[in-house]
Design a protein around this motif. Sequence first.
Motif, PDB file in Angstrom:
ATOM      1  N   SER A  40       0.825  -1.199   0.000  1.00  0.00           N
ATOM      2  CA  SER A  40       0.000   0.000   0.000  1.00  0.00           C
ATOM      3  C   SER A  40       0.865   1.257   0.000  1.00  0.00           C
ATOM      4  CB  SER A  40      -0.905   0.013   1.237  1.00  0.00           C
ATOM      5  OG  SER A  40      -1.832  -1.052   1.193  1.00  0.00           O
ATOM      6  N   PRO A  41       0.414   2.329  -0.645  1.00  0.00           N
ATOM      7  CA  PRO A  41       1.174   3.581  -0.620  1.00  0.00           C
ATOM      8  C   PRO A  41       1.239   4.148   0.788  1.00  0.00           C
ATOM      9  CG  PRO A  41      -0.983   3.902  -1.623  1.00  0.00           C
ATOM     10  CD  PRO A  41      -0.807   2.434  -1.456  1.00  0.00           C
ATOM     11  N   SER A  42       2.371   4.734   1.127  1.00  0.00           N
ATOM     12  CA  SER A  42       2.587   5.305   2.447  1.00  0.00           C
ATOM     13  C   SER A  42       2.070   6.738   2.504  1.00  0.00           C
ATOM     14  CB  SER A  42       4.078   5.292   2.779  1.00  0.00           C
ATOM     15  OG  SER A  42       4.769   6.178   1.906  1.00  0.00           O
ATOM     16  N   VAL A  43       2.078   7.309   3.698  1.00  0.00           N
ATOM     17  CA  VAL A  43       1.695   8.714   3.849  1.00  0.00           C
ATOM     18  C   VAL A  43       2.620   9.595   3.010  1.00  0.00           C
ATOM     19  CG1 VAL A  43       1.501  10.624   5.484  1.00  0.00           C
ATOM     20  CG2 VAL A  43       0.709   8.354   6.144  1.00  0.00           C
ATOM     21  N   ALA A  44       3.916   9.279   3.007  1.00  0.00           N
ATOM     22  CA  ALA A  44       4.868  10.049   2.210  1.00  0.00           C
ATOM     23  C   ALA A  44       4.523   9.994   0.722  1.00  0.00           C
ATOM     24  CB  ALA A  44       6.286   9.532   2.447  1.00  0.00           C
ATOM     25  N   ASP A  45       4.034   8.846   0.261  1.00  0.00           N
ATOM     26  CA  ASP A  45       3.617   8.717  -1.142  1.00  0.00           C
ATOM     27  C   ASP A  45       2.385   9.563  -1.440  1.00  0.00           C
ATOM     28  OD1 ASP A  45       5.617   6.785  -1.707  1.00  0.00           O
ATOM     29  OD2 ASP A  45       4.317   5.173  -0.952  1.00  0.00           O
TER      30      ASP A  45
ATOM     31  N   ASP B 120     -14.670  17.711  -6.369  1.00  0.00           N
ATOM     32  CA  ASP B 120     -15.779  17.535  -5.429  1.00  0.00           C
ATOM     33  C   ASP B 120     -15.759  16.151  -4.793  1.00  0.00           C
ATOM     34  OD1 ASP B 120     -16.735  20.075  -5.903  1.00  0.00           O
ATOM     35  OD2 ASP B 120     -18.225  19.431  -7.377  1.00  0.00           O
ATOM     36  N   VAL B 121     -15.433  15.129  -5.584  1.00  0.00           N
ATOM     37  CA  VAL B 121     -15.482  13.740  -5.127  1.00  0.00           C
ATOM     38  C   VAL B 121     -14.157  13.058  -5.453  1.00  0.00           C
ATOM     39  CG1 VAL B 121     -16.656  11.511  -5.325  1.00  0.00           C
ATOM     40  CG2 VAL B 121     -17.976  13.639  -5.502  1.00  0.00           C
ATOM     41  N   VAL B 122     -13.633  12.331  -4.473  1.00  0.00           N
ATOM     42  CA  VAL B 122     -12.429  11.535  -4.688  1.00  0.00           C
ATOM     43  C   VAL B 122     -12.761  10.069  -4.433  1.00  0.00           C
ATOM     44  CG1 VAL B 122     -10.101  11.014  -3.869  1.00  0.00           C
ATOM     45  CG2 VAL B 122     -10.836  13.397  -4.086  1.00  0.00           C
ATOM     46  N   VAL B 123     -12.472   9.222  -5.401  1.00  0.00           N
ATOM     47  CA  VAL B 123     -12.662   7.778  -5.264  1.00  0.00           C
ATOM     48  C   VAL B 123     -11.280   7.149  -5.118  1.00  0.00           C
ATOM     49  CG1 VAL B 123     -13.561   5.672  -6.301  1.00  0.00           C
ATOM     50  CG2 VAL B 123     -14.756   7.850  -6.656  1.00  0.00           C
ATOM     51  N   THR B 124     -11.050   6.466  -4.012  1.00  0.00           N
ATOM     52  CA  THR B 124      -9.744   5.928  -3.687  1.00  0.00           C
ATOM     53  C   THR B 124      -9.776   4.403  -3.779  1.00  0.00           C
ATOM     54  OG1 THR B 124      -9.499   7.763  -2.145  1.00  0.00           O
ATOM     55  CG2 THR B 124      -7.869   6.016  -2.010  1.00  0.00           C
ATOM     56  N   CYS B 125      -9.051   3.850  -4.748  1.00  0.00           N
ATOM     57  CA  CYS B 125      -8.994   2.393  -4.955  1.00  0.00           C
ATOM     58  C   CYS B 125      -7.685   1.881  -4.365  1.00  0.00           C
ATOM     59  CB  CYS B 125      -9.084   2.062  -6.435  1.00  0.00           C
ATOM     60  SG  CYS B 125     -10.579   2.667  -7.234  1.00  0.00           S
ATOM     61  N   VAL B 126      -7.733   1.439  -3.134  1.00  0.00           N
ATOM     62  CA  VAL B 126      -6.527   1.031  -2.419  1.00  0.00           C
ATOM     63  C   VAL B 126      -6.823  -0.193  -1.553  1.00  0.00           C
ATOM     64  CG1 VAL B 126      -5.503   3.341  -2.345  1.00  0.00           C
ATOM     65  CG2 VAL B 126      -7.068   2.618  -0.528  1.00  0.00           C
ATOM     66  N   TYR B 127      -5.755  -0.757  -0.968  1.00  0.00           N
ATOM     67  CA  TYR B 127      -5.924  -1.784   0.046  1.00  0.00           C
ATOM     68  C   TYR B 127      -6.148  -1.119   1.404  1.00  0.00           C
ATOM     69  CZ  TYR B 127      -4.356  -5.178  -3.404  1.00  0.00           C
ATOM     70  OH  TYR B 127      -4.242  -5.960  -4.523  1.00  0.00           O
ATOM     71  N   ALA B 128      -6.494  -1.924   2.388  1.00  0.00           N
ATOM     72  CA  ALA B 128      -6.957  -1.408   3.669  1.00  0.00           C
ATOM     73  C   ALA B 128      -5.989  -0.429   4.329  1.00  0.00           C
ATOM     74  CB  ALA B 128      -7.263  -2.573   4.611  1.00  0.00           C
ATOM     75  N   GLU B 129      -4.710  -0.741   4.355  1.00  0.00           N
ATOM     76  CA  GLU B 129      -3.750   0.109   5.059  1.00  0.00           C
ATOM     77  C   GLU B 129      -3.710   1.522   4.491  1.00  0.00           C
ATOM     78  OE1 GLU B 129       1.088   0.360   5.879  1.00  0.00           O
ATOM     79  OE2 GLU B 129       0.204  -1.446   4.988  1.00  0.00           O
ATOM     80  N   ALA B 130      -3.880   1.635   3.181  1.00  0.00           N
ATOM     81  CA  ALA B 130      -3.764   2.938   2.533  1.00  0.00           C
ATOM     82  C   ALA B 130      -4.951   3.848   2.829  1.00  0.00           C
ATOM     83  CB  ALA B 130      -3.603   2.766   1.036  1.00  0.00           C
ATOM     84  N   CYS B 131      -6.071   3.308   3.263  1.00  0.00           N
ATOM     85  CA  CYS B 131      -7.212   4.161   3.606  1.00  0.00           C
ATOM     86  C   CYS B 131      -6.832   5.128   4.722  1.00  0.00           C
ATOM     87  CB  CYS B 131      -8.408   3.322   4.041  1.00  0.00           C
ATOM     88  SG  CYS B 131      -9.099   2.248   2.759  1.00  0.00           S
ATOM     89  N   ALA B 132      -6.240   4.594   5.778  1.00  0.00           N
ATOM     90  CA  ALA B 132      -5.823   5.436   6.899  1.00  0.00           C
ATOM     91  C   ALA B 132      -4.711   6.392   6.475  1.00  0.00           C
ATOM     92  CB  ALA B 132      -5.355   4.571   8.066  1.00  0.00           C
ATOM     93  N   ASN B 133      -3.795   5.937   5.634  1.00  0.00           N
ATOM     94  CA  ASN B 133      -2.721   6.796   5.162  1.00  0.00           C
ATOM     95  C   ASN B 133      -3.265   7.967   4.343  1.00  0.00           C
ATOM     96  OD1 ASN B 133      -0.936   5.042   6.351  1.00  0.00           O
ATOM     97  ND2 ASN B 133      -0.349   4.020   4.460  1.00  0.00           N
ATOM     98  N   TRP B 134      -4.285   7.685   3.536  1.00  0.00           N
ATOM     99  CA  TRP B 134      -4.869   8.750   2.711  1.00  0.00           C
ATOM    100  C   TRP B 134      -5.560   9.798   3.587  1.00  0.00           C
ATOM    101  CZ3 TRP B 134      -4.394  11.515  -1.223  1.00  0.00           C
ATOM    102  CH2 TRP B 134      -5.445  12.224  -1.807  1.00  0.00           C
ATOM    103  N   ILE B 135      -6.267   9.357   4.612  1.00  0.00           N
ATOM    104  CA  ILE B 135      -6.911  10.314   5.511  1.00  0.00           C
ATOM    105  C   ILE B 135      -5.869  11.160   6.222  1.00  0.00           C
ATOM    106  CG2 ILE B 135      -8.260  10.504   7.648  1.00  0.00           C
ATOM    107  CD1 ILE B 135     -10.012   8.268   6.641  1.00  0.00           C
ATOM    108  N   SER B 136      -4.763  10.549   6.614  1.00  0.00           N
ATOM    109  CA  SER B 136      -3.679  11.298   7.233  1.00  0.00           C
ATOM    110  C   SER B 136      -3.138  12.364   6.272  1.00  0.00           C
ATOM    111  CB  SER B 136      -2.557  10.348   7.655  1.00  0.00           C
ATOM    112  OG  SER B 136      -1.470  11.060   8.211  1.00  0.00           O
ATOM    113  N   SER B 137      -3.031  12.016   4.999  1.00  0.00           N
ATOM    114  CA  SER B 137      -2.546  12.975   4.011  1.00  0.00           C
ATOM    115  C   SER B 137      -3.553  14.099   3.783  1.00  0.00           C
ATOM    116  CB  SER B 137      -2.236  12.260   2.696  1.00  0.00           C
ATOM    117  OG  SER B 137      -1.133  11.384   2.852  1.00  0.00           O
ATOM    118  N   LEU B 138      -4.834  13.764   3.778  1.00  0.00           N
ATOM    119  CA  LEU B 138      -5.861  14.803   3.660  1.00  0.00           C
ATOM    120  C   LEU B 138      -5.781  15.762   4.836  1.00  0.00           C
ATOM    121  CD1 LEU B 138      -9.011  12.789   2.475  1.00  0.00           C
ATOM    122  CD2 LEU B 138      -7.506  14.237   1.090  1.00  0.00           C
ATOM    123  N   ARG B 139      -5.615  15.208   6.020  1.00  0.00           N
ATOM    124  CA  ARG B 139      -5.456  16.030   7.224  1.00  0.00           C
ATOM    125  C   ARG B 139      -4.241  16.947   7.092  1.00  0.00           C
ATOM    126  NH1 ARG B 139      -8.432  17.526  11.715  1.00  0.00           N
ATOM    127  NH2 ARG B 139      -9.669  15.810  12.537  1.00  0.00           N
ATOM    128  N   GLY B 140      -3.141  16.372   6.632  1.00  0.00           N
ATOM    129  CA  GLY B 140      -1.913  17.141   6.501  1.00  0.00           C
ATOM    130  C   GLY B 140      -2.037  18.286   5.515  1.00  0.00           C
TER     131      GLY B 140
END
Length: 221
Positions: free
Chosen positions: A2-7, A23-43
């Motif tokens: 899965s892509p990391s937060v740095a990715d 307006d809408v983002v569709v994220t096709c990833v494995y489970a670990e990357a879901c949390a990483n993506w939210i962290s990146s959105l927060r950042g």
Amino acid sequence: SSPSVADLDPVARNLSMSETDPDVVVTCVYAEACANWISSLRGAKWSPKAQVFTVCIGMDSFQEAVGLDAMYMTGISPWDPSLPTKDDVVGWSASEFAESFFSYTSRTATYHSASAAASVGALVQAIERSDSFDSDRIASILSSEEFTTLYGKLSFDGNGQSKAPSLFLQYNENATVQTVYPLESRSGDLVYPMPTWEHRDCSFLSRCETGSPSSVPGACR
């Protein structure tokens, strides 16, 4: 892997720019990357009006990883415990199955376990309708009739694939998963656009929405 937060950080920053800002983002990833993506959105201090995941919604590991940041996130699944249905064989609703599953396994039921249980229920109904253990008669009924299960209304197309529609799910303001589409199956209403990070943080830190003591003056916007 899965892509990391740095990715994902540069992707979130690029999307947050005024010339993109979807307006809408569709994220096709494995489970670990879901949390990483939210962290990146927060950042990036940015969020779209709707964030759609192809996995993760309703998974224990996802909610444990992101906590209340799961609120208002959406995704697709064939099944959820919020689905309003009742099994014709055992009489369980989807939520009752989920409760029973958790009591035995200490794990939240996902569509994998629910589909397995529903398959048994559909087979029992087909045997009863055929009044026989003849495999050809049972197969004919399974392929041509509809069965009410804890998975919902179950029937199959000419290729043997389930006709059941996918559900559109969303965590509500209590970080509880609700079915928001199809409309006839919904247990809650879609929140769109989802609140910004600033609004969410304000609602927990100020008395404007929670009524709790506040160190942040003003109203949530």
